[in-house]
Design a protein around this motif. Structure first.
Motif, PDB file in Angstrom:
ATOM      1  N   ARG A 279       4.579  -8.600  -2.380  1.00  0.00           N
ATOM      2  CA  ARG A 279       4.166  -7.228  -2.696  1.00  0.00           C
ATOM      3  C   ARG A 279       5.181  -6.571  -3.631  1.00  0.00           C
ATOM      4  N   LYS A 280       6.481  -6.805  -3.350  1.00  0.00           N
ATOM      5  CA  LYS A 280       7.525  -6.160  -4.143  1.00  0.00           C
ATOM      6  C   LYS A 280       7.445  -6.605  -5.609  1.00  0.00           C
ATOM      7  N   ASP A 283       4.363  -5.078  -7.195  1.00  0.00           N
ATOM      8  CA  ASP A 283       4.564  -3.631  -7.415  1.00  0.00           C
ATOM      9  C   ASP A 283       5.482  -3.383  -8.603  1.00  0.00           C
ATOM     10  N   ASN A 284       6.541  -4.191  -8.721  1.00  0.00           N
ATOM     11  CA  ASN A 284       7.465  -4.015  -9.858  1.00  0.00           C
ATOM     12  C   ASN A 284       6.738  -4.229 -11.176  1.00  0.00           C
ATOM     13  N   ARG A 287       4.508  -1.205 -11.814  1.00  0.00           N
ATOM     14  CA  ARG A 287       5.222  -0.009 -12.297  1.00  0.00           C
ATOM     15  C   ARG A 287       5.584  -0.148 -13.774  1.00  0.00           C
ATOM     16  N   LEU A 311      -2.170  -0.394  -5.240  1.00  0.00           N
ATOM     17  CA  LEU A 311      -1.783  -1.768  -5.570  1.00  0.00           C
ATOM     18  C   LEU A 311      -1.849  -1.868  -7.096  1.00  0.00           C
ATOM     19  N   PRO A 312      -1.231  -2.896  -7.674  1.00  0.00           N
ATOM     20  CA  PRO A 312      -1.167  -2.956  -9.143  1.00  0.00           C
ATOM     21  C   PRO A 312      -2.459  -3.429  -9.800  1.00  0.00           C
TER      22      PRO A 312
END
Ligand SMILES: Cc1ncc(COP(=O)(O)O)c(C=O)c1O
Length: 386
Positions: A279-280, A283-284, A287, A311-312
């Protein structure tokens, strides 16, 4: 070289162990399940299916020693949702859903409506979120079931599913959750949510092969649903009626055994890799993508604003550009794979203000890199100018 940024449609590539397990099943094992002479290969096939159910019971059920019979294995979440909707709803009942649903929820519900089921669709905000107060009103007026999307495949809007489930619990309304976009990426447990049924697909965040999916059932709710398909189960063969015991009740016909081997391998891979780590990283990348998209002139991201739960999965339009043409140019000129259009979710697009033109969707996945995102942003910047 191609850059795959369409992970909301299906994740790609898959972890190495997934194709290896599928190959191993077909080449070295390959027996049907519960339809043999209890040879070693028959037992291996049983073990394949049992282990997959057990793994999913722990991973999505939240039960340490969950009874794996209450995991139904299907071909995809569309089948899972159809099993629930068609198995539970009867004329005179009322179903509640949201305006952010995928057609895999909407179409079975619209069919049910033509057959005498009352349907209430709760309007979500322009950012794609459901207001639990509106749900509270709808369910406290009396409802038999609520079917709610956990995360939008259009805008990435991540619902506050805990508050939503709490509202349903207070009104004693069974909640069914569409976890197509979240299973494998967001920690979720049917037990903690108190979900009547948690529906999932194997080929997205669970990194499994296409043709896999399932349902985590609350045992009492499973009893209230009738099966969608009936036929051979490899059990109680003297009976001319579909068995009522689980898991056979909802699983007639030979299952996707190679797919199940692949799904077991993919969930084991997620556990080893760590769901938080996955997830990290996603997400990065999300962003980074969002920051870059916001700098492109005339580009409007739809749905959540900065910092909203998501979520991305990013959809957007560039003023004066056709999103299908943009997707084709990204693919033909830059080798970047995305998805334009309405994403099987016309009502979500109406909610987000992008019907009928739709939007272009970019959805990074765990195997993407920062370079992939930079490449996509440069390409979009050029295309927006031309
Ligand atoms: C939110 C949501 N629900 C349901 C589905 C249907 O998934 P499948 O085609 O695997 O049945 C999708 C697929 O995009 C989805 O994103």
């Amino acid at each position: 070289m191609s850059i795959y940024l369409n992970n909301a449609a299906t994740t790609w590539p898959k972890p190495e162990t997934v194709p290896k397990s599928i190959y191993d099943f077909i080449v070295n094992r390959g027996a049907n399940v519960a339809r043999g002479s209890a040879s070693v290969r028959d037992i291996q096939s049983l073990d394949n299916v049992f282990s997959c159910r057990q793994k999913l019971a722990e991973f999505l059920g939240g039960y340490e020693k969950c009874d794996p019979r209450f995991i139904t294995l299907t071909s995809n979440i569309t089948e899972s949702i159809n099993i629930v909707v068609k198995g539970f709803l009867r004329p005179g009942m009322k179903a509640v859903t949201s305006s952010m649903e995928h057609n895999s929820v909407l179409r079975p519900l619209r069919r049910a409506e033509t057959e005498g089921v009352a349907l209430e669709i709760i309007p979500c905000s322009l950012k794609g979120y459901m207001d639990p107060a509106l749900l509270k009103k709808a369910v406290s007026d009396g409802a038999d079931i609520a079917i709610i999307n956990h995360c939008s495949n259009v805008s990435g809007s991540l619902q506050n599913i805990w508050d939503i489930a709490e509202v349903c619990r207070e009104s004693n309304v069974p909640i069914v959750v569409d976890c197509a976009q979240t299973a494998g990426i967001v920690k979720i447990s049917a037990k903690d949510l108190g979900a009547a049924a948690l529906c999932f697909t194997g080929h997205k965040g669970l990194f499994g092969p296409q043709g896999t999916g399932g349902i985590v059932w609350d045992p009492d709710f499973a009893k209230k649903c009738s099966p969608l398909i009936e036929g051979g189960t490899g059990s109680v063969s003297h009976e001319e009626y579909q068995p009522v015991q689980m898991p056979d009740k909802f699983e007639a016909g030979t299952p996707n055994l190679p797919g199940i081997a692949g799904l077991l391998a993919s969930v084991e891979w997620i556990e080893n890799e760590g769901i938080e780590k996955i997830r990290k990283h996603e997400d990065n990348l999300g962003r980074m993508l969002e920051e870059g998209l916001r700098k492109i002139d005339n580009l409007r991201i739809i749905g959540p604003g900065e910092g909203d739960p998501r979520l991305p999965v990013y959809s957007f339009n560039i003023k004066g550009k056709d999103n299908a043409r943009l997707a084709r140019d990204l693919s033909d000129i830059y080798g970047i794979e995305t998805r334009p259009g309405l994403h099987c979710a016309p009502l979500a697009h109406r909610t987000l203000g992008t019907f009928p033109e739709g939007a272009l969707r970019i959805s990074p996945g765990y195997f993407n890199t920062a370079d992939d995102i930079r490449h996509a942003l440069n390409a979009l910047t050029e295309l927006a100018k031309n």
